[in-house]
Design an enzyme around this catalytic site. Structure first.
Site, PDB file in Angstrom:
ATOM      1  CB  SER A  21      -0.909   0.012   1.229  1.00 41.93           C
ATOM      2  OG  SER A  21      -0.161   0.295   2.396  1.00 41.93           O
ATOM      3  CE  LYS A  93      -3.446   2.776  13.107  1.00 40.10           C
ATOM      4  NZ  LYS A  93      -4.602   2.003  12.634  1.00 40.10           N
ATOM      5  CG  ASP A  94      -2.556  -1.885  11.266  1.00 37.65           C
ATOM      6  OD1 ASP A  94      -3.552  -1.605  11.955  1.00 37.65           O
ATOM      7  OD2 ASP A  94      -2.188  -1.199  10.291  1.00 37.65           O
ATOM      8  CB  ALA A 136     -12.620  -0.884   9.451  1.00 38.08           C
ATOM      9  NE  ARG A 139      -8.337   3.640  18.564  1.00 39.04           N
ATOM     10  CZ  ARG A 139      -8.325   4.868  18.046  1.00 39.04           C
ATOM     11  NH1 ARG A 139      -8.726   5.899  18.753  1.00 39.04           N
ATOM     12  NH2 ARG A 139      -7.915   5.061  16.804  1.00 39.04           N
ATOM     13  NE  ARG A 140      -9.278   5.861  14.073  1.00 43.54           N
ATOM     14  CZ  ARG A 140      -8.424   5.525  13.132  1.00 43.54           C
ATOM     15  NH1 ARG A 140      -8.810   4.719  12.152  1.00 43.54           N
ATOM     16  NH2 ARG A 140      -7.189   5.996  13.145  1.00 43.54           N
ATOM     17  NE  ARG A 157     -10.819  -3.855   6.207  1.00 46.67           N
ATOM     18  CZ  ARG A 157     -10.285  -4.933   5.592  1.00 46.67           C
ATOM     19  NH1 ARG A 157     -11.073  -5.910   5.175  1.00 46.67           N
ATOM     20  NH2 ARG A 157      -9.012  -5.008   5.386  1.00 46.67           N
ATOM     21  CG  ASN A 159      -5.582   2.586  -0.363  1.00 40.00           C
ATOM     22  OD1 ASN A 159      -6.441   3.451  -0.566  1.00 40.00           O
ATOM     23  ND2 ASN A 159      -4.979   1.941  -1.341  1.00 40.00           N
ATOM     24  CB  THR A 162      -9.865   3.067  -0.822  1.00 37.01           C
ATOM     25  OG1 THR A 162      -8.981   2.531  -1.822  1.00 37.01           O
ATOM     26  CG2 THR A 162     -11.223   2.391  -0.944  1.00 37.01           C
ATOM     27  NE  ARG A 163      -9.525   2.978   5.710  1.00 38.32           N
ATOM     28  CZ  ARG A 163      -9.235   2.513   6.911  1.00 38.32           C
ATOM     29  NH1 ARG A 163      -9.576   3.201   7.983  1.00 38.32           N
ATOM     30  NH2 ARG A 163      -8.593   1.378   7.074  1.00 38.32           N
ATOM     31  CB  CYS A 249      -8.782  -6.886  15.808  1.00 38.03           C
ATOM     32  SG  CYS A 249      -9.532  -8.327  15.049  1.00 38.03           S
TER      33      CYS A 249
END
Length: 312
Positions: A21, A93-94, A136, A139-140, A157, A159, A162-163, A249
């Site tokens: 990405s 974080k991922d 996605a 938490r948010r 969802r 990159n 895209t969002r 997750c």
């Protein structure tokens, strides 16, 4: 044990594995540049090896429904284990909290802006009633619903580009993206950064981790030279809290550690999935007050709706 890598060359370069990405490539480029600078290596002695992660192939379902964070690391893990790359670069974080013993996070670059940016409104309070918010992230979603139960959370969802394209197309009214990722893509002027007190970040947000095979002394030594000690210690505290919680997750967890004159302060929030409940705590870390201790205290204080998320 692998042989040391004293000085790579264009014929035998140091190979950096990365997702393909745009953001992942930008982060791998930062890693490459740091290695070249600290070791004095030639530009062509370090190469990027991009690969498509499983998580990038599937865009119509939440990550938690299709295998979790392992979908971001699986291909890079395989390449490391097979000797196809010398290190792998991750958005930490991922990355799963518990990693296979064969791999070690040898370095973490200095953390960038850890905040979230709201795109589509000047603040959470300014969002219209019933606004559709694309994300996605559990938490948010939980944080937004805790502040604004009227909001309509919809899966978004893909990159960054895209969002943003889906936002521009009107599929959602607003979204949240990590400030660090936007900055690394040169999108410094997009969105409004939310104060950490308003929107506590995800554990490890803004941190780039570089992973190597635990028994590859040469790669480990090369990568350790670019480690940022303060960031590493803060991120380790956040990940230790996650490890003790035992969440996945699907679990809405926010945590952020900051270095202060007296030491590291770790703040954490746990949420019910629908935002209806929240428990928070903060420790100045020392021998008696540990990330694991904070996690246990939070669970002891949490209502049943939150404890149930960590029962497994």
């Amino acid at each position: 044990m692998a042989d040391p890598i004293p000085s790579p060359s264009s014929e035998q370069p140091f190979r950096i594995g990365t997702r393909a990405s745009p953001l992942a490539l930008a982060q791998a480029t930062l890693t490459r540049d740091a290695l070249i600078a600290v070791h004095g290596w030639a530009q062509d002695a370090v190469v990027l090896v991009p690969m498509i992660a499983s998580g990038d192939r599937i865009q119509d379902r939440a990550l938690a429904e299709i295998g979790g964070k392992e979908l971001w690391t699986r291909e890079l893990d395989r390449a490391l284990a097979n000797g196809e790359i010398d290190c792998a670069v991750h958005s930490l974080k991922d990355v799963e909290t518990i990693r296979p013993a064969a791999f070690v996070i040898a370095a973490i670059l200095e953390r960038a802006d850890p905040r979230d940016r709201l795109i589509g409104a000047a603040s959470i309070a300014d969002l219209p009633r019933g606004a559709r918010i694309g994300t996605a992230s559990p938490r948010r979603a939980a944080q937004l619903l805790h502040a604004r139960p009227d909001l309509d959370i919809t899966l978004l969802r893909g990159n960054v580009a895209t969002r943003l394209a889906k936002l521009d197309a009107g599929e959602v009214d607003a979204t949240l993206l990590a400030a660090a990722g936007l900055d690394r893509l040169g999108m410094n002027d997009i969105g409004v950064a939310l104060d950490i007190d308003t929107m506590l970040p995800a554990p490890s947000q803004g941190a780039i981790g570089i992973e190597v095979l635990a028994d590859n002394d040469g790669a480990r030594a090369a990568v350790t030279a670019i480690d940022h000690d303060v960031t590493h210690r803060c991120v380790a505290a956040e990940r230790a809290l996650l490890a003790e919680l035992g969440g996945d997750c699907r679990s809405p967890v926010a945590a952020h550690a900051r270095m202060r004159a007296r030491g590291i302060i770790l703040t954490a929030h746990l949420y019910a999935t629908d935002g209806s409940a929240m428990v928070s705590g903060e420790y100045m870390l020392d021998d008696d007050n540990t990330p694991a201790g904070l996690a246990r205290d939070l669970l002891a204080e949490a209502p049943a709706a939150i404890r149930a998320l960590f029962a497994g």
